[in-house]
Design a protein around this motif. Structure first.
Motif, PDB file in Angstrom:
ATOM      1  N   LEU A 264      -0.739 -65.645  54.846  1.00 55.83           N
ATOM      2  CA  LEU A 264      -0.095 -64.244  54.541  1.00 55.83           C
ATOM      3  C   LEU A 264       1.207 -64.136  54.472  1.00 55.83           C
ATOM      4  CD1 LEU A 264      -2.754 -62.276  56.832  1.00 55.83           C
ATOM      5  CD2 LEU A 264      -2.722 -62.069  54.440  1.00 55.83           C
TER       6      LEU A 264
ATOM      7  N   LYS B 284      -5.419 -73.991  71.213  1.00 59.81           N
ATOM      8  CA  LYS B 284      -4.855 -74.082  72.605  1.00 59.81           C
ATOM      9  C   LYS B 284      -5.392 -75.295  73.174  1.00 59.81           C
ATOM     10  CE  LYS B 284      -3.014 -71.031  75.079  1.00 59.81           C
ATOM     11  NZ  LYS B 284      -2.909 -69.586  75.871  1.00 59.81           N
TER      12      LYS B 284
ATOM     13  N   LYS C 292      -7.743 -71.519  81.949  1.00 56.01           N
ATOM     14  CA  LYS C 292      -6.487 -71.010  81.155  1.00 56.01           C
ATOM     15  C   LYS C 292      -5.520 -71.519  81.309  1.00 56.01           C
ATOM     16  CE  LYS C 292      -6.101 -68.092  78.192  1.00 56.01           C
ATOM     17  NZ  LYS C 292      -5.834 -67.714  77.222  1.00 56.01           N
ATOM     18  N   ASN C 293      -4.357 -72.031  80.337  1.00 57.71           N
ATOM     19  CA  ASN C 293      -3.084 -72.408  80.411  1.00 57.71           C
ATOM     20  C   ASN C 293      -2.749 -73.501  81.692  1.00 57.71           C
ATOM     21  OD1 ASN C 293      -2.740 -70.262  78.503  1.00 57.71           O
ATOM     22  ND2 ASN C 293      -2.340 -68.726  79.801  1.00 57.71           N
TER      23      ASN C 293
ATOM     24  N   SER D  51       3.593 -62.420  74.859  1.00 62.49           N
ATOM     25  CA  SER D  51       3.790 -63.909  74.894  1.00 62.49           C
ATOM     26  C   SER D  51       5.058 -64.601  74.309  1.00 62.49           C
ATOM     27  CB  SER D  51       2.485 -64.279  74.285  1.00 62.49           C
ATOM     28  OG  SER D  51       2.546 -63.993  72.743  1.00 62.49           O
TER      29      SER D  51
ATOM     30  N   LEU E  10      -2.526 -57.053  60.449  1.00 62.81           N
ATOM     31  CA  LEU E  10      -3.295 -57.518  61.618  1.00 62.81           C
ATOM     32  C   LEU E  10      -4.770 -56.589  61.703  1.00 62.81           C
ATOM     33  CD1 LEU E  10      -3.028 -59.154  64.138  1.00 62.81           C
ATOM     34  CD2 LEU E  10      -2.075 -57.436  65.199  1.00 62.81           C
TER      35      LEU E  10
ATOM     36  N   THR F 183       3.439 -62.488  65.320  1.00 66.89           N
ATOM     37  CA  THR F 183       2.946 -61.809  64.200  1.00 66.89           C
ATOM     38  C   THR F 183       1.776 -60.915  64.824  1.00 66.89           C
ATOM     39  OG1 THR F 183       1.442 -63.455  63.544  1.00 66.89           O
ATOM     40  CG2 THR F 183       3.732 -63.538  62.655  1.00 66.89           C
ATOM     41  N   THR F 184       1.608 -60.801  66.232  1.00 70.72           N
ATOM     42  CA  THR F 184       0.565 -59.886  66.620  1.00 70.72           C
ATOM     43  C   THR F 184       1.107 -59.006  67.616  1.00 70.72           C
ATOM     44  OG1 THR F 184       0.090 -61.123  68.341  1.00 70.72           O
ATOM     45  CG2 THR F 184      -1.460 -61.526  66.490  1.00 70.72           C
TER      46      THR F 184
ATOM     47  N   ALA G  98       1.815 -60.651  70.808  1.00 69.43           N
ATOM     48  CA  ALA G  98       2.686 -61.648  70.910  1.00 69.43           C
ATOM     49  C   ALA G  98       4.257 -60.980  70.778  1.00 69.43           C
ATOM     50  CB  ALA G  98       2.850 -62.635  69.841  1.00 69.43           C
TER      51      ALA G  98
HETATM   52  N1  LIG Z   1       2.967 -67.136  77.225  1.00 74.68           N
HETATM   53  C1  LIG Z   1       2.807 -65.857  77.515  1.00 74.68           C
HETATM   54  O1  LIG Z   1       3.620 -65.367  78.150  1.00 74.68           O
HETATM   55  C2  LIG Z   1       1.562 -65.284  76.926  1.00 74.68           C
HETATM   56  C3  LIG Z   1       1.536 -63.894  77.161  1.00 74.68           C
HETATM   57  C4  LIG Z   1       0.291 -63.278  76.713  1.00 74.68           C
HETATM   58  C5  LIG Z   1      -0.876 -63.992  76.203  1.00 74.68           C
HETATM   59  N2  LIG Z   1      -0.620 -65.133  76.001  1.00 74.68           N
HETATM   60  C6  LIG Z   1      -1.537 -66.189  74.992  1.00 74.68           C
HETATM   61  O2  LIG Z   1      -1.563 -65.613  73.897  1.00 74.68           O
HETATM   62  C7  LIG Z   1      -2.663 -65.833  73.386  1.00 74.68           C
HETATM   63  C8  LIG Z   1      -3.439 -64.729  72.647  1.00 74.68           C
HETATM   64  O3  LIG Z   1      -2.469 -64.186  71.614  1.00 74.68           O
HETATM   65  P1  LIG Z   1      -2.906 -63.353  70.442  1.00 74.68           P
HETATM   66  O4  LIG Z   1      -3.619 -62.214  70.901  1.00 74.68           O
HETATM   67  O5  LIG Z   1      -1.732 -63.042  69.554  1.00 74.68           O
HETATM   68  O6  LIG Z   1      -4.012 -64.231  69.549  1.00 74.68           O
HETATM   69  P2  LIG Z   1      -3.967 -65.058  68.446  1.00 74.68           P
HETATM   70  O7  LIG Z   1      -2.644 -66.104  68.342  1.00 74.68           O
HETATM   71  O8  LIG Z   1      -5.109 -65.687  68.488  1.00 74.68           O
HETATM   72  O9  LIG Z   1      -3.999 -64.031  67.229  1.00 74.68           O
HETATM   73  C9  LIG Z   1      -5.012 -63.269  66.862  1.00 74.68           C
HETATM   74  C10 LIG Z   1      -5.653 -63.403  65.543  1.00 74.68           C
HETATM   75  O10 LIG Z   1      -4.966 -62.817  64.564  1.00 74.68           O
HETATM   76  C11 LIG Z   1      -4.542 -63.491  63.592  1.00 74.68           C
HETATM   77  N3  LIG Z   1      -3.413 -63.194  63.262  1.00 74.68           N
HETATM   78  C12 LIG Z   1      -2.105 -63.251  63.980  1.00 74.68           C
HETATM   79  N4  LIG Z   1      -0.898 -62.636  63.155  1.00 74.68           N
HETATM   80  C13 LIG Z   1      -1.802 -61.953  62.128  1.00 74.68           C
HETATM   81  C14 LIG Z   1      -1.132 -61.238  61.157  1.00 74.68           C
HETATM   82  N5  LIG Z   1      -0.028 -60.503  61.223  1.00 74.68           N
HETATM   83  N6  LIG Z   1      -1.913 -60.562  60.115  1.00 74.68           N
HETATM   84  C15 LIG Z   1      -3.279 -61.043  60.181  1.00 74.68           C
HETATM   85  N7  LIG Z   1      -3.893 -61.855  61.229  1.00 74.68           N
HETATM   86  C16 LIG Z   1      -3.086 -62.223  62.014  1.00 74.68           C
HETATM   87  C17 LIG Z   1      -4.394 -64.862  64.065  1.00 74.68           C
HETATM   88  O11 LIG Z   1      -4.885 -65.713  62.823  1.00 74.68           O
HETATM   89  C18 LIG Z   1      -5.531 -64.742  65.244  1.00 74.68           C
HETATM   90  O12 LIG Z   1      -6.907 -65.173  64.320  1.00 74.68           O
HETATM   91  C19 LIG Z   1      -3.733 -66.306  74.477  1.00 74.68           C
HETATM   92  O13 LIG Z   1      -4.092 -67.687  74.579  1.00 74.68           O
HETATM   93  C20 LIG Z   1      -2.948 -66.010  75.598  1.00 74.68           C
HETATM   94  O14 LIG Z   1      -3.526 -66.677  76.866  1.00 74.68           O
HETATM   95  C21 LIG Z   1       0.348 -66.075  76.432  1.00 74.68           C
END
Ligand SMILES: NC(=O)c1ccc[n+]([C@@H]2O[C@H](COP(=O)([O-])OP(=O)(O)OC[C@H]3O[C@@H](n4cnc5c(N)ncnc54)[C@H](O)[C@@H]3O)[C@@H](O)[C@H]2O)c1
Ligand SMILES: O=C(O)C(=O)C[C@@H](O)[C@H](O)[C@H](O)COP(=O)(O)O
Ligand SMILES: [Zn+2]
Length: 388
Positions: free
Chosen positions: A67, A95, A170-171, A156, A192, A148-149, A152
């Motif tokens: 995308l 992960k 996890k982690n 994150s 998204l 991009t979410t 995030a």
């Molecule tokens: N490091 C930290 O402080 C921290 C904090 C919170 C969560 N996390 C971790 O983050 C992870 C979850 O992250 P998440 O919810 O972003 O999930 P993810 O990264 O799996 O993204 C979710 C889905 O959305 C899709 N996607 C992403 N951006 C998109 C966009 N702009 N358009 C269309 N599709 C898109 C991805 O391909 C995926 O299928 C977990 O592993 C969690 O443990 C880490």
């Protein structure tokens, strides 16, 4: 955190969109979070300034890469950077040890040097995985988070927790490695899915529940507007990042109150493991939503909080379509004992004793050490028994 959801200073991003900058104050590891809509033209110049004439390995997943990858890669090349692209399958399954090895080797094969950059373009999965690879390759390459979410952008990408999952939990394998820049461009949220947007919103609500009741009330009023990815969403992102930046600046390595950011996660992570990290059943933000509802109900059961607050929390999460019950997870999640076994691997465990983030009320969360396993087991058994 402050009482009103007022974002920090905005400035025009050279020639176009307004950019709100939230600083993360960590001495020589300080960095900026850039927030706005359509800010990529401005942001690529900031990225290029980190490694003038250098190289960048964009790590992304197949969905995000298809995308948004080509446009951002081209923009970085226009800034004079050599660009390599590394792509992993979408979802929590990436992960893993296998994908970690593949990403590290791809970065090495692309001859990314210590003075170059890794750029994590994706959700929390890509950010955690690419960040851990950046922390590890050549014992540390600088990296940029380009989330991009919603999840995030509000959580994150900030704070430097990176890592992968183990079959034990996890982690459990990772490193603290701070990014050099975070770029939260609202426009990327337009593609998204609703489910993923909702999951990210759980981590927004978390900031209100931790210590900011006025922000929780703002969420109750404005939750549906946040889902439009417009002004309310930008405010929620800026507010969330400001709150997280403050906690991280005080306690980078989670020796103290950074653990508050784990509200809902002791239960949530156990549920993710119970689902074998299968995002079709449960994604992280959904686990956190159930976990926060459980943390409040557990607090009520222990006589710490009142039932109205727990109901108010669940009501708001349910109003936006988030799950709040064990029964909301499809399929078999085991029993109280197997969930307790997963919790025993939680990183907050000290000398075998469980630590939970509990609450005396909305915005009054605290770290509860030495929580009795018997209390947790009895509570979970009640929760399993109480179908909706
Ligand atoms: N490091 C930290 O402080 C921290 C904090 C919170 C969560 N996390 C971790 O983050 C992870 C979850 O992250 P998440 O919810 O972003 O999930 P993810 O990264 O799996 O993204 C979710 C889905 O959305 C899709 N996607 C992403 N951006 C998109 C966009 N702009 N358009 C269309 N599709 C898109 C991805 O391909 C995926 O299928 C977990 O592993 C969690 O443990 C880490
Ligand atoms: O940044 C933190 O600290 C957090 O706890 C944020 C959480 O939302 C995030 O899910 C984090 O990855 C959980 O950390 P962990 O140490 O419990 O793995
Ligand atoms: Zn989380």
């Amino acid at each position: 955190m402050t009482d009103a959801p007022v974002p920090p200073v905005s400035q025009p991003g050279a020639g176009a969109a307004a950019v709100t900058t939230v600083p993360v104050a960590l001495g020589e590891r300080s960095y900026d979070i850039l927030i706005g809509r359509d800010i990529s033209a401005f942001a690529v110049r900031r990225v290029a300034a980190l490694a003038p004439g250098g190289a960048v390995a964009i790590v992304t997943d197949e969905t995000v890469g298809a995308l948004h990858g080509a446009r951002i890669a081209a923009a970085l090349e226009e800034q004079g950077l050599r660009v390599a692209r590394v792509t992993v399958p979408p979802g929590e399954g990436s992960k893993s040890y296998a994908q970690f090895a593949a990403v590290c080797d791809a970065i090495i094969a692309a001859k990314i040097e210590r003075g170059d950059l890794v750029l994590a373009l994706g959700g929390g999965v890509v950010g955690d995985l690419a960040g851990f690879a950046a922390a590890s390759v050549r014992r540390g390459v600088r990296f940029v988070q380009w989330p991009t979410t919603l999840l995030a952008q509000v959580d994150s990408s900030v704070g430097g927790k990176t890592g992968i999952n183990s079959p034990h939990g996890k982690n459990l394998v990772g490193a603290f490695h701070q990014p050099s820049l975070v770029v939260a461009d609202m426009a990327l949220l337009d593609t998204l899915s609703e489910r993923e947007f909702r999951a990210g919103y759980a981590e927004v609500v978390k900031y209100g529940l931790i210590d900011d009741p006025a922000f929780f009330a703002w969420c109750e009023q404005n939750g549906s507007a946040v889902f439009q990815a417009g002004e309310a969403c930008a405010r929620a992102v800026a507010k969330s990042c400001t709150a997280k930046a403050a906690v991280v600046a005080r306690d980078e390595h989670e020796n103290g109150d950074r653990a508050l950011l784990n509200l809902g996660h002791t239960f949530g992570h156990a549920l993710e493991r119970a689902c074998n990290y299968d995002g079709a059943r449960l994604v992280h933000g959904e686990g956190v939503a159930i976990g926060m509802a459980l943390a409040f109900r557990f607090s009520v059961k222990l006589g710490l909080a009142n039932g109205q607050d727990a109901q108010r929390v669940a009501r708001h999460l349910e109003a936006v379509g988030l799950p709040t019950l064990l029964q909301d997870v499809p399929g078999d999640i085991g029993d109280a004992d197997s969930l307790l076994e997963a919790m025993a691997q939680d990183k907050k465990v000290r000398r075998g004793a469980l630590t939970f983030i509990l609450a005396r009320g909305i915005g009054e969360s605290f770290i509860a050490r030495d929580v009795a396993r018997e209390d947790v087991r009895a509570f979970l058994e009640d929760e399993f028994a109480n179908a909706r």
